[in-house]
Design an enzyme around this catalytic site. Structure first.
Site, mmCIF file in Angstrom:
data_model
loop_
_atom_site.group_PDB
_atom_site.id
_atom_site.type_symbol
_atom_site.label_atom_id
_atom_site.label_comp_id
_atom_site.label_asym_id
_atom_site.label_seq_id
_atom_site.Cartn_x
_atom_site.Cartn_y
_atom_site.Cartn_z
ATOM 1 N N SER A 172 0.848 -1.186 0.000
ATOM 2 C CA SER A 172 0.000 0.000 0.000
ATOM 3 C C SER A 172 0.886 1.239 0.000
ATOM 4 O O SER A 172 1.692 1.402 -0.916
ATOM 5 C CB SER A 172 -0.957 -0.028 1.205
ATOM 6 O OG SER A 172 -1.885 1.039 1.127
ATOM 7 N N THR A 173 0.820 2.079 1.035
ATOM 8 C CA THR A 173 1.593 3.319 1.057
ATOM 9 C C THR A 173 3.084 3.046 0.909
ATOM 10 O O THR A 173 3.653 2.260 1.656
ATOM 11 C CB THR A 173 1.350 4.075 2.375
ATOM 12 O OG1 THR A 173 -0.046 4.164 2.626
ATOM 13 C CG2 THR A 173 1.954 5.465 2.319
ATOM 14 N N HIS A 198 -2.791 -1.053 -3.368
ATOM 15 C CA HIS A 198 -3.948 -0.194 -3.167
ATOM 16 C C HIS A 198 -3.814 1.055 -4.040
ATOM 17 O O HIS A 198 -2.911 1.869 -3.823
ATOM 18 C CB HIS A 198 -4.074 0.207 -1.702
ATOM 19 C CG HIS A 198 -4.331 -0.946 -0.786
ATOM 20 N ND1 HIS A 198 -4.026 -0.914 0.558
ATOM 21 C CD2 HIS A 198 -4.883 -2.169 -1.007
ATOM 22 C CE1 HIS A 198 -4.379 -2.052 1.119
ATOM 23 N NE2 HIS A 198 -4.884 -2.845 0.178
ATOM 24 N N MET A 291 0.068 1.019 5.024
ATOM 25 C CA MET A 291 -0.679 1.333 6.226
ATOM 26 C C MET A 291 -1.837 0.352 6.388
ATOM 27 O O MET A 291 -2.461 -0.047 5.405
ATOM 28 C CB MET A 291 -1.223 2.761 6.143
ATOM 29 C CG MET A 291 -1.913 3.247 7.393
ATOM 30 S SD MET A 291 -0.752 3.439 8.769
ATOM 31 C CE MET A 291 -1.859 4.028 10.048
ATOM 32 N N ASP A 294 -4.529 -4.903 5.945
ATOM 33 C CA ASP A 294 -4.894 -5.737 4.799
ATOM 34 C C ASP A 294 -3.741 -6.664 4.422
ATOM 35 O O ASP A 294 -2.607 -6.220 4.255
ATOM 36 C CB ASP A 294 -5.263 -4.841 3.612
ATOM 37 C CG ASP A 294 -5.874 -5.629 2.461
ATOM 38 O OD1 ASP A 294 -6.528 -6.656 2.739
ATOM 39 O OD2 ASP A 294 -5.708 -5.207 1.302
#
Length: 351
Positions: A172-173, A198, A291, A294
């Site tokens: 993600s991030t 994401h 972050m 998930d």
């Protein structure tokens, strides 16, 4: 006990957009807009005077555009930056470049439609600002990158396709750059790799195309019912969950437009769950910077099904969230730095 609010500087050439963003940010008790700037020179002075914790930066600005300003900022005064981009193909390519230059995250321009409300947008913006405040800033050299995945080229891959292991990766991030680094260490005939990052649906096609031009394996945005083959990387499209299914002819991709899982679609857990169910010990799970939670539960199910599992270590993560959650519940078999994790994963996938 008093707490310190996150100090935000909003940089955008549109007075209306600055006002909208400032109103949203100021509605959260843990952050405040300490200044606004319409262009790069004004932003530079505001940073000197106000010393903000986080910058929201428009991709397109008059004069010195967002990319040029970001490049100079990361060289002279590295700080957390959230890019604000429109949902267009051109803007997505510029945004991906901004992430390469050191921006922590990005968000689209505010919009209100059937799937997006201004309230949900404000929540997403606030979450990205909070995450960026404590993110590890990755600065980039201004010299043109020389993409030579020497380790990947040198690794012998004899028998990789017959072994049949499949690599499943979530991030993600900070993940766009981490995934790039990971894939640049993979040889052209690497095991099949399925990736959930994401990202909005208008960005995943550009992301796959960019990676395809930088890496030895073929990188595509996954379609539904595609045969999963060695030497190919499948990026989950931003509109659907990505799963693996077994057919009479082998493994295939499956796309589902079902409800978000862990507030995400695509969700890492959905991919990992399918790997546990379909592949068992013939899978390798990887979780990189990001972050939230998930992927943690899905990776645990993969490990319980016999898969090898790897997590990026804290020191090399932009945000040590997803890998941390997976590690804490025992889902991660090995932790490794971003520089070393591809080598370990590749070795596990051909053993």
């Amino acid at each position: 006990m008093a707490f310190s609010k996150i100090r935000v500087l909003v940089v955008d050439d549109s007075p209306l957009m600055r006002s909208v963003l400032a109103t949203m940010i100021n509605s959260f008790p843990d952050m405040e807009v300490v200044g606004e700037a319409p262009d790069a020179p004004s932003a530079r002075e505001a940073i000197k005077q106000l010393n903000p914790d986080v910058l929201t930066l428009d991709v397109h600005m008059p004069g010195m555009d967002g990319l040029e300003f970001l490049e100079r900022l990361m060289r002279l005064r590295p700080m957390p930056v959230v890019m604000v981009s429109s949902y267009t193909e051109g803007a997505s390519e510029v945004t991906l470049k901004a992430l390469e230059l050191g921006a922590v995250d990005f968000i689209g321009k505010p919009r209100s439609d059937a799937e997006h409300t201004m309230e949900s947008y404000a929540e997403e913006l606030a979450e990205k600002i909070r995450t960026s405040r404590w993110a590890r800033i990755r600065t980039r050299s201004l010299a043109p990158a020389v993409h030579q995945p020497a380790m990947g080229r040198a690794m012998p891959m004899t028998g990789a396709t017959s072994v049949g292991k499949t690599i499943c990766l979530g991030a993600s991030t900070g993940g766009t750059e981490a995934i790039k680094d990971f894939l640049q260490s993979m040889p052209a005939n690497c095991p099949p790799i399925l990736i959930v990052q994401h990202m909005p649906e208008s960005f995943t096609g550009s992301f796959a195309k960019r990676l395809d031009g930088l890496c030895l394996p073929r990188v595509v945005e996954a379609g539904n019912g595609e045969r999963i083959e060695a030497g190919t990387v499948y990026i989950a499209p931003g509109h659907s969950h990505l799963r693996i299914k077994r057919t009479g002819s082998g493994l295939q991709t499956e796309l589902l437009r079902s409800e978000p899982v862990n507030r995400h679609r695509p969700s890492v857990d959905v991919l990992f769950d399918s790997a546990a169910e379909v592949l068992g010990r013939q899978a390798v799970g990887v979780i990189l910077t990001g972050m939230g939670k998930d992927g943690a539960r899905g990776m645990l199910r993969m490990r319980q099904a016999g898969a090898r599992t790897f997590g990026q270590d804290e020191a090399s993560c932009v945000v040590y969230g997803m890998p941390r959650e997976a590690f804490l519940i025992g889902a991660v078999e090995e932790q490794a730095s971003l520089d070393d994790i591809a080598r370990r994963v590749l070795a596990a996938s051909v053993s």
